[in-house]
Design a protein around this motif. Structure first.
Motif, PDB file in Angstrom:
ATOM      1  N   ALA A   4      55.908  25.565   6.446  1.00  0.00           N
ATOM      2  CA  ALA A   4      56.502  24.550   7.316  1.00  0.00           C
ATOM      3  C   ALA A   4      57.843  25.027   7.856  1.00  0.00           C
ATOM      4  O   ALA A   4      58.150  24.865   9.042  1.00  0.00           O
ATOM      5  CB  ALA A   4      56.664  23.242   6.547  1.00  0.00           C
ATOM      6  N   LYS A   5      58.658  25.636   6.972  1.00  0.00           N
ATOM      7  CA  LYS A   5      59.960  26.124   7.422  1.00  0.00           C
ATOM      8  C   LYS A   5      59.805  27.298   8.386  1.00  0.00           C
ATOM      9  O   LYS A   5      60.585  27.438   9.334  1.00  0.00           O
ATOM     10  CB  LYS A   5      60.805  26.525   6.218  1.00  0.00           C
ATOM     11  CG  LYS A   5      61.293  25.333   5.395  1.00  0.00           C
ATOM     12  CD  LYS A   5      62.179  25.780   4.249  1.00  0.00           C
ATOM     13  CE  LYS A   5      62.696  24.583   3.461  1.00  0.00           C
ATOM     14  NZ  LYS A   5      63.545  24.996   2.317  1.00  0.00           N
ATOM     15  N   ALA A   6      58.799  28.134   8.145  1.00  0.00           N
ATOM     16  CA  ALA A   6      58.556  29.252   9.051  1.00  0.00           C
ATOM     17  C   ALA A   6      58.145  28.750  10.432  1.00  0.00           C
ATOM     18  O   ALA A   6      58.579  29.283  11.464  1.00  0.00           O
ATOM     19  CB  ALA A   6      57.467  30.162   8.466  1.00  0.00           C
ATOM     20  N   GLN A   7      57.323  27.701  10.455  1.00  0.00           N
ATOM     21  CA  GLN A   7      56.919  27.127  11.735  1.00  0.00           C
ATOM     22  C   GLN A   7      58.114  26.518  12.464  1.00  0.00           C
ATOM     23  O   GLN A   7      58.253  26.654  13.682  1.00  0.00           O
ATOM     24  CB  GLN A   7      55.845  26.061  11.502  1.00  0.00           C
ATOM     25  CG  GLN A   7      54.499  26.633  11.082  1.00  0.00           C
ATOM     26  CD  GLN A   7      53.505  25.556  10.709  1.00  0.00           C
ATOM     27  OE1 GLN A   7      53.881  24.447  10.333  1.00  0.00           O
ATOM     28  NE2 GLN A   7      52.228  25.870  10.795  1.00  0.00           N
ATOM     29  N   ASP A   8      59.000  25.863  11.703  1.00  0.00           N
ATOM     30  CA  ASP A   8      60.202  25.287  12.316  1.00  0.00           C
ATOM     31  C   ASP A   8      61.108  26.379  12.875  1.00  0.00           C
ATOM     32  O   ASP A   8      61.697  26.224  13.952  1.00  0.00           O
ATOM     33  CB  ASP A   8      60.976  24.441  11.300  1.00  0.00           C
ATOM     34  CG  ASP A   8      60.313  23.098  11.037  1.00  0.00           C
ATOM     35  OD1 ASP A   8      59.435  22.714  11.823  1.00  0.00           O
ATOM     36  OD2 ASP A   8      60.679  22.441  10.042  1.00  0.00           O
ATOM     37  N   SER A  24      72.130  23.513  20.970  1.00  0.00           N
ATOM     38  CA  SER A  24      73.258  23.085  20.143  1.00  0.00           C
ATOM     39  C   SER A  24      72.762  22.423  18.863  1.00  0.00           C
ATOM     40  O   SER A  24      71.586  22.090  18.719  1.00  0.00           O
ATOM     41  CB  SER A  24      74.129  22.093  20.921  1.00  0.00           C
ATOM     42  OG  SER A  24      73.425  20.881  21.128  1.00  0.00           O
ATOM     43  N   LEU A  25      73.695  22.197  17.937  1.00  0.00           N
ATOM     44  CA  LEU A  25      73.352  21.517  16.686  1.00  0.00           C
ATOM     45  C   LEU A  25      72.846  20.103  16.956  1.00  0.00           C
ATOM     46  O   LEU A  25      71.899  19.640  16.311  1.00  0.00           O
ATOM     47  CB  LEU A  25      74.569  21.478  15.757  1.00  0.00           C
ATOM     48  CG  LEU A  25      74.986  22.818  15.127  1.00  0.00           C
ATOM     49  CD1 LEU A  25      76.296  22.653  14.355  1.00  0.00           C
ATOM     50  CD2 LEU A  25      73.896  23.328  14.186  1.00  0.00           C
ATOM     51  N   ALA A  26      73.466  19.420  17.914  1.00  0.00           N
ATOM     52  CA  ALA A  26      73.031  18.054  18.226  1.00  0.00           C
ATOM     53  C   ALA A  26      71.593  18.039  18.741  1.00  0.00           C
ATOM     54  O   ALA A  26      70.802  17.154  18.390  1.00  0.00           O
ATOM     55  CB  ALA A  26      73.975  17.436  19.258  1.00  0.00           C
ATOM     56  N   PHE A  32      64.350  18.044  15.672  1.00  0.00           N
ATOM     57  CA  PHE A  32      63.676  18.188  14.383  1.00  0.00           C
ATOM     58  C   PHE A  32      63.895  16.988  13.463  1.00  0.00           C
ATOM     59  O   PHE A  32      63.346  16.964  12.366  1.00  0.00           O
ATOM     60  CB  PHE A  32      64.158  19.466  13.687  1.00  0.00           C
ATOM     61  CG  PHE A  32      63.732  20.739  14.374  1.00  0.00           C
ATOM     62  CD1 PHE A  32      62.533  21.352  14.055  1.00  0.00           C
ATOM     63  CD2 PHE A  32      64.524  21.312  15.353  1.00  0.00           C
ATOM     64  CE1 PHE A  32      62.129  22.524  14.684  1.00  0.00           C
ATOM     65  CE2 PHE A  32      64.142  22.486  15.992  1.00  0.00           C
ATOM     66  CZ  PHE A  32      62.938  23.095  15.663  1.00  0.00           C
ATOM     67  N   ASP A  33      64.724  16.026  13.917  1.00  0.00           N
ATOM     68  CA  ASP A  33      65.019  14.836  13.123  1.00  0.00           C
ATOM     69  C   ASP A  33      65.573  15.228  11.750  1.00  0.00           C
ATOM     70  O   ASP A  33      65.053  14.833  10.696  1.00  0.00           O
ATOM     71  CB  ASP A  33      63.761  13.967  12.958  1.00  0.00           C
ATOM     72  CG  ASP A  33      64.092  12.581  12.398  1.00  0.00           C
ATOM     73  OD1 ASP A  33      65.253  12.165  12.503  1.00  0.00           O
ATOM     74  OD2 ASP A  33      63.179  11.948  11.838  1.00  0.00           O
ATOM     75  N   THR A  38      71.400  20.336   7.679  1.00  0.00           N
ATOM     76  CA  THR A  38      70.121  21.051   7.803  1.00  0.00           C
ATOM     77  C   THR A  38      70.067  21.825   9.109  1.00  0.00           C
ATOM     78  O   THR A  38      69.572  22.958   9.162  1.00  0.00           O
ATOM     79  CB  THR A  38      68.951  20.061   7.726  1.00  0.00           C
ATOM     80  OG1 THR A  38      68.974  19.396   6.468  1.00  0.00           O
ATOM     81  CG2 THR A  38      67.614  20.785   7.883  1.00  0.00           C
ATOM     82  N   ALA A  39      70.589  21.237  10.186  1.00  0.00           N
ATOM     83  CA  ALA A  39      70.637  21.943  11.468  1.00  0.00           C
ATOM     84  C   ALA A  39      71.479  23.208  11.349  1.00  0.00           C
ATOM     85  O   ALA A  39      71.133  24.264  11.913  1.00  0.00           O
ATOM     86  CB  ALA A  39      71.207  21.021  12.555  1.00  0.00           C
TER      87      ALA A  39
END
Length: 327
Positions: A4-8, A24-26, A32-33, A38-39
């Motif tokens: 899942a993290k690899a896909q993200d 940007s982080l925002a 990704f909600d 986390t961003a």
């Protein structure tokens, strides 16, 4: 790293490569909600995984990440969901008589399908058809005003400029008038929001179904300062706007209807207050008493208008108690 993290991370890399100004982080948080922390971890992973990450600080003081000359852009993720979204958007555009947008969406879908291997294209098309066949369309009650596709095309062309628009409005062969379009309110009855310089600086609503002809002129103009179609639309409950009616609207739903009413957004800027007796009070600012009355009728005697007095008088004699169900 989990799948899942690899896909993200792959998705983030594609976004960072496809957006000219980077991401940007925002934007990561919204896409990704995820939380701000986390961003940040995701951008750390992007920097650690790819050597061609460019980091810039913009004039808005936001840091952005961008992949330069990314080979990843040549990867082809699965496209079933994208094709489904394009199909649904095309149907919506055709329903609104936005034929130019419908054609553009169809062309985008065709180009995307042409890039896929034959086996993947057939699978994506079959999956999209299965999803579309499972999505029912629930029509809003009441008639829907028809409008001419060529008129909508001319309006969209004028909005793109922005350019002035020459229209004939009302009866057949009516006198031509020049307007400056600012936007379109889409609904059961759609309206062109435009300024007619000959009548003054205020914005007016023209029913799209009453525009007989429309011709985009090669004459540019300036939008009203600070104009936003969303802000303008929020001044009305539906589409019709009467400045004399604009003000606070207060409805009280009975305890029996409070839970159902709490699940509705009656207006983008509403507030809702649960009362000690179990009822629900909803407040917002808008105009359009007649459209409010049409809507409130379906709630029978489960709702009372507290404000404004004019709307209360309009609905008081029509609060029925024999409806079998709430909306």
């Amino acid at each position: 790293m989990s799948f899942a993290k690899a896909q993200d991370l792959l998705r983030l890399a594609l976004m960072a490569s496809s957006r000219h100004g980077g991401i940007s982080l925002a934007e990561i948080r919204a896409e990704f909600d995820v939380s701000h922390r986390t961003a940040q971890r995701m951008t750390d992973a992007l920097e650690a995984t790819f050597a061609n990450v460019e980091i810039t600080d913009g004039a808005d003081r936001r840091r952005r990440w961008r992949l330069l000359d990314p080979a990843i852009a040549r990867l082809e993720p699965r496209q079933e969901t994208t094709i489904e979204a394009l199909e649904i958007a095309t149907i919506s555009a055709r329903d609104d008589n936005r034929l130019r947008h419908a054609r553009a969406l169809e062309e985008m879908r065709d180009r995307l399908m042409a890039r896929l291997p034959a086996r993947d294209a057939l699978r994506a098309e079959a999956d999209a058809e299965a999803v579309l066949a499972s999505l029912g369309h629930v029509a809003r009650p009441g008639p829907r005003a028809a409008q001419r596709p060529e008129v909508m095309d001319a309006v969209i062309e004028a909005l793109r400029g922005p350019f002035r628009l020459e229209i004939s409005y009302g009866a057949q062969n009516s006198k031509q008038r020049i307007v400056e379009p600012h936007g379109v309110l889409l609904g059961l009855r759609s309206y062109l929001v435009a300024r007619q310089p000959a009548r003054g600086p205020e914005l007016l609503n023209f029913r799209m179904d009453r525009i007989q002809t429309a011709n985009c002129l090669d004459e540019s103009f300036a939008f009203e300062d600070g104009f936003s179609i969303d802000t303008y639309a929020a001044k009305a409950f539906g589409a019709y706007q009467d400045p004399a009616q604009y003000g606070e609207v207060v409805w009280r739903f009975s305890p029996a209807a409070a839970e159902r009413a709490a699940g509705f957004q009656f207006h983008p800027n509403q507030s809702a207050e649960h009362q000690p007796d179990g009822s629900l009070i909803v407040r917002f600012h808008a105009a359009g008493w007649l459209e409010m009355a049409w809507f409130l009728y379906q709630w029978g005697d489960a709702v009372v208008v507290l404000e404004p007095a004019g709307l209360r008088q309009l609905t008081e004699g029509y609060r029925r108690s024999d409806f079998d169900a709430l909306p």
